[in-house]
Design a protein around this motif. Structure first.
Motif, PDB file in Angstrom:
ATOM      1  N   PRO A   1       0.822  -1.215   0.000  1.00  0.00           N
ATOM      2  CA  PRO A   1       0.000   0.000   0.000  1.00  0.00           C
ATOM      3  C   PRO A   1       0.851   1.258   0.000  1.00  0.00           C
ATOM      4  O   PRO A   1       1.949   1.288   0.553  1.00  0.00           O
ATOM      5  CB  PRO A   1      -0.812  -0.116   1.288  1.00  0.00           C
ATOM      6  CG  PRO A   1      -0.025  -1.006   2.165  1.00  0.00           C
ATOM      7  CD  PRO A   1       0.778  -1.915   1.268  1.00  0.00           C
ATOM      8  N   GLY A   2       0.330   2.267  -0.641  1.00  0.00           N
ATOM      9  CA  GLY A   2       0.937   3.596  -0.599  1.00  0.00           C
ATOM     10  C   GLY A   2       0.181   4.427   0.413  1.00  0.00           C
ATOM     11  O   GLY A   2      -0.250   3.903   1.453  1.00  0.00           O
TER      12      GLY A   2
ATOM     13  N   ALA B   1       0.280  14.963  -4.945  1.00  0.00           N
ATOM     14  CA  ALA B   1       1.412  14.102  -5.298  1.00  0.00           C
ATOM     15  C   ALA B   1       0.973  12.824  -5.998  1.00  0.00           C
ATOM     16  O   ALA B   1       1.789  12.119  -6.585  1.00  0.00           O
ATOM     17  CB  ALA B   1       2.206  13.751  -4.041  1.00  0.00           C
ATOM     18  N   SER B   2      -0.297  12.514  -5.953  1.00  0.00           N
ATOM     19  CA  SER B   2      -0.808  11.284  -6.545  1.00  0.00           C
ATOM     20  C   SER B   2      -1.268  11.518  -7.979  1.00  0.00           C
ATOM     21  O   SER B   2      -2.072  12.409  -8.230  1.00  0.00           O
ATOM     22  CB  SER B   2      -1.992  10.764  -5.720  1.00  0.00           C
ATOM     23  OG  SER B   2      -2.633   9.710  -6.399  1.00  0.00           O
TER      24      SER B   2
ATOM     25  N   LEU C   1       1.261  -6.525  -5.462  1.00  0.00           N
ATOM     26  CA  LEU C   1       0.305  -5.589  -6.041  1.00  0.00           C
ATOM     27  C   LEU C   1       0.435  -4.243  -5.335  1.00  0.00           C
ATOM     28  O   LEU C   1       0.216  -4.134  -4.128  1.00  0.00           O
ATOM     29  CB  LEU C   1      -1.114  -6.139  -5.896  1.00  0.00           C
ATOM     30  CG  LEU C   1      -2.246  -5.343  -6.515  1.00  0.00           C
ATOM     31  CD1 LEU C   1      -2.001  -5.076  -7.994  1.00  0.00           C
ATOM     32  CD2 LEU C   1      -3.558  -6.093  -6.333  1.00  0.00           C
ATOM     33  N   SER C   2       0.825  -3.241  -6.085  1.00  0.00           N
ATOM     34  CA  SER C   2       0.962  -1.893  -5.542  1.00  0.00           C
ATOM     35  C   SER C   2      -0.405  -1.214  -5.501  1.00  0.00           C
ATOM     36  O   SER C   2      -1.122  -1.201  -6.492  1.00  0.00           O
ATOM     37  CB  SER C   2       1.927  -1.091  -6.420  1.00  0.00           C
ATOM     38  OG  SER C   2       2.040   0.218  -5.932  1.00  0.00           O
ATOM     39  N   VAL C   3      -0.746  -0.683  -4.343  1.00  0.00           N
ATOM     40  CA  VAL C   3      -1.992   0.057  -4.172  1.00  0.00           C
ATOM     41  C   VAL C   3      -1.576   1.439  -3.673  1.00  0.00           C
ATOM     42  O   VAL C   3      -1.628   1.737  -2.493  1.00  0.00           O
ATOM     43  CB  VAL C   3      -2.930  -0.649  -3.168  1.00  0.00           C
ATOM     44  CG1 VAL C   3      -4.238   0.111  -3.024  1.00  0.00           C
ATOM     45  CG2 VAL C   3      -3.183  -2.084  -3.589  1.00  0.00           C
TER      46      VAL C   3
ATOM     47  N   GLN D   1       4.104   5.368  -6.906  1.00  0.00           N
ATOM     48  CA  GLN D   1       5.322   4.584  -7.079  1.00  0.00           C
ATOM     49  C   GLN D   1       5.945   4.806  -8.453  1.00  0.00           C
ATOM     50  O   GLN D   1       7.050   4.368  -8.721  1.00  0.00           O
ATOM     51  CB  GLN D   1       5.028   3.085  -6.860  1.00  0.00           C
ATOM     52  CG  GLN D   1       4.365   2.383  -8.030  1.00  0.00           C
ATOM     53  CD  GLN D   1       2.873   2.665  -8.218  1.00  0.00           C
ATOM     54  OE1 GLN D   1       2.291   3.494  -7.536  1.00  0.00           O
ATOM     55  NE2 GLN D   1       2.250   1.979  -9.145  1.00  0.00           N
ATOM     56  N   LEU D   2       5.246   5.505  -9.342  1.00  0.00           N
ATOM     57  CA  LEU D   2       5.746   5.738 -10.693  1.00  0.00           C
ATOM     58  C   LEU D   2       6.769   6.865 -10.693  1.00  0.00           C
ATOM     59  O   LEU D   2       6.585   7.870 -10.013  1.00  0.00           O
ATOM     60  CB  LEU D   2       4.584   6.119 -11.618  1.00  0.00           C
ATOM     61  CG  LEU D   2       3.457   5.095 -11.738  1.00  0.00           C
ATOM     62  CD1 LEU D   2       2.300   5.683 -12.529  1.00  0.00           C
ATOM     63  CD2 LEU D   2       3.966   3.824 -12.385  1.00  0.00           C
ATOM     64  N   PRO D   3       7.832   6.712 -11.479  1.00  0.00           N
ATOM     65  CA  PRO D   3       8.791   7.815 -11.564  1.00  0.00           C
ATOM     66  C   PRO D   3       8.215   8.949 -12.409  1.00  0.00           C
ATOM     67  O   PRO D   3       7.374   8.730 -13.278  1.00  0.00           O
ATOM     68  CB  PRO D   3       9.992   7.181 -12.260  1.00  0.00           C
ATOM     69  CG  PRO D   3       9.408   6.057 -13.069  1.00  0.00           C
ATOM     70  CD  PRO D   3       8.213   5.561 -12.271  1.00  0.00           C
TER      71      PRO D   3
END
Length: 102
Positions: free
Chosen positions: A28-29, A48-49, A78-80, A85-87
């Motif tokens: 999780p983020g 920021a999202s 699985l990234s939530v 998390q993307l550059p």
């Protein structure tokens, strides 16, 4: 544990325990505001999202539910995180946030 550690552990356990056990993880983020966060801090997290919102516990629960139902998924993390998390694309690095759309 770092996210890299989580990925390594998940993959290692998935390989060791297959085919009897499937091993997956959820990373999780920003899903809950920090204790004592004010409106300005919450607005900064939203800005920021890439999806322009923060998540909630229901987003993590949905990810876990997906992994429970996905019978062929093993060794996956699985990234939530709403895209946090993307550059940033290279031309946007260093630009003020109001110019790069984040």
């Amino acid at each position: 544990m770092t996210k890299h550690g989580l990925v390594a552990l998940t993959r290692s356990l998935a390989e060791s325990l297959a085919p009897r056990v499937r091993v997956n993880a959820v990373a999780p983020g920003p899903v809950l505001p920090p204790p004592g966060a004010d409106a300005e801090e919450l607005a900064a997290a939203v800005a920021a999202s890439p999806l322009r919102r923060v998540g909630g516990p229901e987003d993590v629960v949905a990810a876990v539910g997906y992994l429970l139902d996905a019978g062929l998924a093993t060794g996956d993390v699985l990234s939530v995180a709403g895209g946090t998390q993307l550059p940033l694309p290279e031309p946007l690095v260093g630009l003020p946030s109001e110019l790069r759309g984040r």
